[in-house]
Design an enzyme around this catalytic site. Structure first.
Site, PDB file in Angstrom:
ATOM      1  N   ASP A   2       0.867  -1.179   0.000  1.00 43.30           N
ATOM      2  CA  ASP A   2       0.000   0.000   0.000  1.00 43.30           C
ATOM      3  C   ASP A   2       0.903   1.229   0.000  1.00 43.30           C
ATOM      4  O   ASP A   2       2.116   1.120   0.209  1.00 43.30           O
ATOM      5  CB  ASP A   2      -0.914   0.001   1.232  1.00 43.30           C
ATOM      6  CG  ASP A   2      -1.925   1.147   1.235  1.00 43.30           C
ATOM      7  OD1 ASP A   2      -2.295   1.614   0.133  1.00 43.30           O
ATOM      8  OD2 ASP A   2      -2.330   1.585   2.319  1.00 43.30           O
ATOM      9  N   SER A   3       0.294   2.392  -0.195  1.00 42.40           N
ATOM     10  CA  SER A   3       1.072   3.625  -0.178  1.00 42.40           C
ATOM     11  C   SER A   3       1.523   3.986   1.239  1.00 42.40           C
ATOM     12  O   SER A   3       2.514   4.691   1.412  1.00 42.40           O
ATOM     13  CB  SER A   3       0.248   4.776  -0.754  1.00 42.40           C
ATOM     14  OG  SER A   3      -0.931   4.970   0.005  1.00 42.40           O
ATOM     15  N   CYS A  34      -4.340  -1.372  -1.827  1.00 40.90           N
ATOM     16  CA  CYS A  34      -4.453   0.056  -2.087  1.00 40.90           C
ATOM     17  C   CYS A  34      -5.453   0.217  -3.216  1.00 40.90           C
ATOM     18  O   CYS A  34      -5.247  -0.334  -4.304  1.00 40.90           O
ATOM     19  CB  CYS A  34      -3.096   0.638  -2.480  1.00 40.90           C
ATOM     20  SG  CYS A  34      -3.154   2.362  -3.030  1.00 40.90           S
ATOM     21  N   GLU A  87      -3.622   8.520   8.722  1.00 40.86           N
ATOM     22  CA  GLU A  87      -2.171   8.483   8.900  1.00 40.86           C
ATOM     23  C   GLU A  87      -1.754   9.200  10.189  1.00 40.86           C
ATOM     24  O   GLU A  87      -0.771   8.842  10.827  1.00 40.86           O
ATOM     25  CB  GLU A  87      -1.476   9.133   7.704  1.00 40.86           C
ATOM     26  CG  GLU A  87      -1.532   8.316   6.419  1.00 40.86           C
ATOM     27  CD  GLU A  87      -0.532   7.173   6.394  1.00 40.86           C
ATOM     28  OE1 GLU A  87       0.515   7.272   7.055  1.00 40.86           O
ATOM     29  OE2 GLU A  87      -0.807   6.164   5.699  1.00 40.86           O
ATOM     30  N   CYS A 129     -10.999   2.650   0.222  1.00 42.19           N
ATOM     31  CA  CYS A 129      -9.591   2.952   0.479  1.00 42.19           C
ATOM     32  C   CYS A 129      -9.233   2.188   1.736  1.00 42.19           C
ATOM     33  O   CYS A 129      -9.999   2.192   2.706  1.00 42.19           O
ATOM     34  CB  CYS A 129      -9.378   4.461   0.679  1.00 42.19           C
ATOM     35  SG  CYS A 129      -7.702   4.892   1.212  1.00 42.19           S
ATOM     36  N   HIS A 143      -7.267   2.811   3.997  1.00 39.16           N
ATOM     37  CA  HIS A 143      -7.135   3.660   5.185  1.00 39.16           C
ATOM     38  C   HIS A 143      -8.476   3.814   5.912  1.00 39.16           C
ATOM     39  O   HIS A 143      -8.504   4.046   7.125  1.00 39.16           O
ATOM     40  CB  HIS A 143      -6.650   5.061   4.804  1.00 39.16           C
ATOM     41  CG  HIS A 143      -5.191   5.157   4.513  1.00 39.16           C
ATOM     42  ND1 HIS A 143      -4.645   4.733   3.322  1.00 39.16           N
ATOM     43  CD2 HIS A 143      -4.155   5.640   5.247  1.00 39.16           C
ATOM     44  CE1 HIS A 143      -3.335   4.952   3.337  1.00 39.16           C
ATOM     45  NE2 HIS A 143      -3.018   5.500   4.494  1.00 39.16           N
TER      46      HIS A 143
END
Length: 269
Positions: free
Chosen positions: A13-14, A76, A153, A185, A187
């Protein structure tokens, strides 16, 4: 043909969001080893062009291949929109679009499906196209949420500011009387409690990690993937492209009760 394969499964993932997928896979497959790559030096992907996301994704896949993984999970959504292949560089590849779309159709009672995602994911229309290819009768409504990734994040999953931003993004989407909502997503499951406060219990939330675990299990059964049968304990390794104490602390919290055996910083080339 061997009936076992002790190599790890690669997940990338990023940033930190893909750890929600890693956690689900590690819980569903307790004998399997995993190698996670978070491209934190180039975070976020969702605001970048499709060409750049594809280039970064290919570099991540090549890195994981050099680590001798047996499969790649693209944890992702932005990257998944640019890597539709089911095989790359000789390895089985799983992205989150197909599993997420299928799960949404399975749980939707009225085929009114909402999608939350980054700008890159929403602009690609990848979920809408995939859902309509599976069931043309489905009605799909989407909403880009560019502030969700930095909130996740930052670890602000329970902050009052997050609750306000979630309400702002979802208020328009909720007017479409959706019955199912794809967290498009990886996240976003970190913010799941805030999202659920707005949607209420009547709307099904679809999490990519749970959906993709089902696809892996199907391929283990079908023989496309071979299970690990090594008597030694499995390893869960978390790699990032940039060093961050904050990442490590947040990763422990997201992965719990799964334990990461090693954290390391890597160069992709």
């Amino acid at each position: 043909m061997k009936d076992h394969d002790s190599r790890p499964i690669g997940v990338f993932d990023s940033g930190i969001g893909g750890l929600t997928v890693l956690k689900e896979l590690a819980l569903q497959f307790p004998q399997e080893s995993f190698l996670y790559l978070g491209d934190t030096a180039r975070l976020p992907y969702g605001s970048k062009s499709g060409h750049t996301i594809r280039k970064y994704s290919e570099q991540n896949i090549e890195f994981l291949k050099r680590q001798d993984v047996k499969a790649i999970v693209i944890a992702c959504n932005s990257a998944s929109t640019q890597v539709p292949e089911s095989e790359f560089a000789g390895l089985p590849v799983y992205n989150v679009i197909g599993p997420g779309s299928q799960r949404a159709l399975e749980v939707s009672s009225g085929l009114r499906i909402g999608i939350l995602g980054t700008r890159a994911t929403i602009n690609s229309q990848a979920y809408t196209k995939r859902i309509h290819s599976m069931n043309p009768k489905a009605q799909v409504f989407d909403q880009a949420c560019p502030l969700f990734v930095p909130l996740a994040e930052e670890g602000w999953d329970s902050d009052p500011v997050t609750n306000l931003i979630v309400f702002r993004y979802l208020s328009t989407l909720m007017q479409n009387q959706i019955d199912t909502l794809i967290l498009g997503c990886t996240h976003y499951p970190i913010l799941k409690n805030s999202i659920a406060r707005v949607t209420g219990s009547s709307i099904e939330l679809v999490d990519s990690g749970e959906a993709i675990a089902d696809w892996l299990e199907e391929d283990f059964i079908a023989g496309r993937l071979q299970r690990r049968k090594d008597p030694a304990p499995r390893m869960v390794t978390v790699s990032t492209t940039d060093s961050s104490t904050h990442f490590t602390e947040l990763a422990h919290r997201i992965l719990k009760p799964v334990k990461a055996d090693e954290f390391r910083v890597v160069d992709l080339v």
